[in-house]
Write an enzyme that holds these catalytic residues in place. Structure first.
Site, short mmCIF file in Angstrom:
data_model
loop_
_atom_site.label_atom_id
_atom_site.label_comp_id
_atom_site.label_asym_id
_atom_site.label_seq_id
_atom_site.Cartn_x
_atom_site.Cartn_y
_atom_site.Cartn_z
CB THR A 13 -0.90 -0.01 1.26
OG1 THR A 13 -1.62 -1.23 1.26
CG2 THR A 13 -1.87 1.15 1.26
CB VAL A 14 3.26 2.66 2.47
CG1 VAL A 14 4.08 3.94 2.59
CG2 VAL A 14 2.21 2.60 3.57
CE LYS A 102 1.33 0.67 13.40
NZ LYS A 102 1.17 0.89 11.98
CD GLU A 126 6.47 13.53 10.33
OE1 GLU A 126 7.34 14.36 10.58
OE2 GLU A 126 5.53 13.30 11.12
CB VAL A 129 3.33 8.65 14.85
CG1 VAL A 129 2.15 9.08 15.73
CG2 VAL A 129 4.27 7.75 15.62
N GLY A 131 0.30 8.79 9.98
CA GLY A 131 0.28 8.78 8.51
C GLY A 131 0.77 10.09 7.91
N GLY A 184 -12.42 -0.96 4.00
CA GLY A 184 -10.96 -0.92 3.87
C GLY A 184 -10.27 -0.16 5.01
CD GLU A 187 -3.96 -4.48 9.08
OE1 GLU A 187 -3.57 -5.64 8.88
OE2 GLU A 187 -3.28 -3.47 8.90
CE LYS A 202 -0.32 4.26 14.37
NZ LYS A 202 -1.71 4.27 13.88
#
Ligand SMILES: NC(=O)c1ccc[n+]([C@@H]2O[C@H](COP(=O)([O-])OP(=O)(O)OC[C@H]3O[C@@H](n4cnc5c(N)ncnc54)[C@H](OP(=O)(O)O)[C@@H]3O)[C@@H](O)[C@H]2O)c1
Length: 425
Positions: A13-14, A102, A126, A129, A131, A184, A187, A202
């Site tokens: 995803t990221v 994290k 960055e 925590v 997003g 979505g 999870e 976090k």
């Protein structure tokens, strides 16, 4: 100018968001970084998996060793193993690392900082925590001159989405979680979110920076949202409150109190208007007063935005002496959870007969629980619902009072015990 080679660990995803953002804003990113950025190699688990067209298939590999030929490493694979090991290896080999992880930063921040020192490079996190919310660099740099007194955050988008659906559609917890999964926002296994563990990790990262101390997730007293009933969320709404999973870190008389728990927040408070999967971090400090950071706490592009900001910073300072992650190693004094002071909402089911209220008040009084107000609603012919709101009281006192209330013959059960927002928030 010679392009900077950036290796990426993970392309889910990221990682896919990072590639998309780079493609969309290439010119501006090149200008800001000072050099063009080229991503590859990209380490994944499954080379045969179908991927978005933006992913350069010929850059995919399963071999971590290929990564060490790059100038900078992005870690967006998640989890502890092998991510921790690979982050440490890249740093020790002198590659700056940008990570969204994290778990690794909360549990092993000190070890990661030591590896960065050994390699003479920086580590950026960055995205770990909040997003897309720029909270890490704000705390580390922009707010470095302020003494932070309290952090109160909505740090988990899944639970905030679930609580918003419970409040606005009147759904019960289970149905709201199913809705979050379908949309979505949760999870397949949402336990770490619902149990408050994700928020605790976090919070540990934020508290470590804000209080310049080594804070671990296990230092946080955690209560998730699993026990919440739609009925209490509705009662809270009638009383003017919104229910939130709050992550609180605060200085109390030289000690640090850390906790994650559901809490009723006054509807007029800015945190109450943080809906759906949004996140917010509310800070209180001596010089700054109150400040709130609000935005998307997850998602492909918001998280990629935080990764990209870090990457640009890493590229700009490539080859220059590391500024060093000041990960404090000293352990602070923690306030034992039982000594934390909160106001409470208690709901109990009691017999509707003379003297019951007096018995309840006597038990609460014996444990130093000062009553703010009581609301009694008949339930059928012989039973009543009692909602008691307390003044600030030590958590240990309320625990003892609840045990004794549970033993009263006239009380069928204490059905809910929910904290109200901390005093002064
Ligand atoms: N998703 C978000 O909104 C969000 C927000 C903030 C922070 N984060 C953090 O960002 C990180 C990545 O999250 P994500 O949602 O992008 O995860 P994801 O979609 O599950 O992607 C993980 C990627 O890592 C790869 N990978 C996993 N284990 C591997 C292994 N042992 N060896 C090689 N490759 C491996 C996977 O390979 P395959 O593609 O071959 O399976 C996949 O490409 C996590 O630390 C997460 O906590 C995510």
């Amino acid at each position: 100018l010679k392009p900077v080679r950036v290796a990426m660990l993970g392309c889910g995803t990221v990682g896919t968001g990072v590639l998309a953002l780079l493609a969309d804003n290439r010119e501006a990113i090149t200008a800001k970084a000072g050099r063009p950025i080229e991503v590859g190699p990209i380490v994944v688990r499954d080379l045969k998996k179908e991927r978005a067209p933006i992913v350069p298939r010929d850059s995919l590999t399963r071999r971590f060793e290929d990564v060490l030929a790059a100038d900078v490493v992005i870690e967006v694979m998640g989890g502890m193993t092998p991510a921790r090991d690979w982050i440490l290896k890249a740093l020790s080999a002198g590659r700056p690392v940008v990570t969204a992880n994290k778990d690794v930063m909360a549990e092993h921040g000190v070890e990661v900082a030591a590896a960065a020192r050994a390699g003479g490079v920086d580590v950026f996190f960055e995205a770990a925590v909040g997003g897309g919310i720029p909270i890490i660099r704000s705390l580390k740099e922009s707010l470095a001159g302020t003494r932070v007194r309290r952090i109160a955050g909505i740090l988990n988008g899944t639970t905030n989405y679930v609580l918003t659906r419970m409040a606005e559609a009147g759904t019960d917890l289970r149905a709201a979680v199913a809705e979050a999964q379908a949309a979505g926002f949760a999870e397949a296994d949402p336990r770490a979110d619902l149990d408050g563990l994700d928020a605790a990790r976090k919070l540990a990262i934020l508290a470590s920076i804000a209080f310049s101390a080594r804070v671990l997730p296990s230092d946080v007293a955690v209560e998730g949202i699993g026990g919440l009933k739609a009925h209490d969320i509705e009662s809270g709404q009638r009383l003017g409150w919104a229910c939130k999973l709050l992550a609180v870190a605060e200085q109390v008389g030289g000690r640090i109190s850390l906790r994650v728990h559901p809490a009723f927040v006054e509807k007029s408070h800015p945190l109450a208007s943080v809906r759906d999967s949004y996140n917010a971090i509310y800070l209180q400090g001596d010089a700054i007063g109150d400040a709130m950071f609000y935005g998307r706490g997850a998602g492909s592009l918001p998280t990629a935005s935080a990764v990209m900001g870090d990457l640009i910073e890493a590229v700009r300072f490539l080859g220059q002496p590391a500024r060093g992650l000041q990960a404090a190693e000293g352990r602070p004094d923690f306030l034992p959870p039982g000594e934390a002071v909160s106001r409470f909402y208690l709901r109990m089911q009691a017999l509707d007969r003379p003297g019951v209220l007096a018995q309840v008040a006597a038990v609460l009084g014996r444990h130093d629980v000062n009553i703010h107000s009581v609301m009694q609603t008949p339930e059928g012919e012989r039973s009543a619902e009692l909602i008691v709101r307390t003044h600030p009281v030590r958590e240990a006192s309320i625990t003892n009072a609840l045990t004794e209330l549970g033993r009263l013959e006239a009380v069928a059960g204490v059905r809910a015990c929910i904290r109200l927002q901390p005093d002064g928030l």
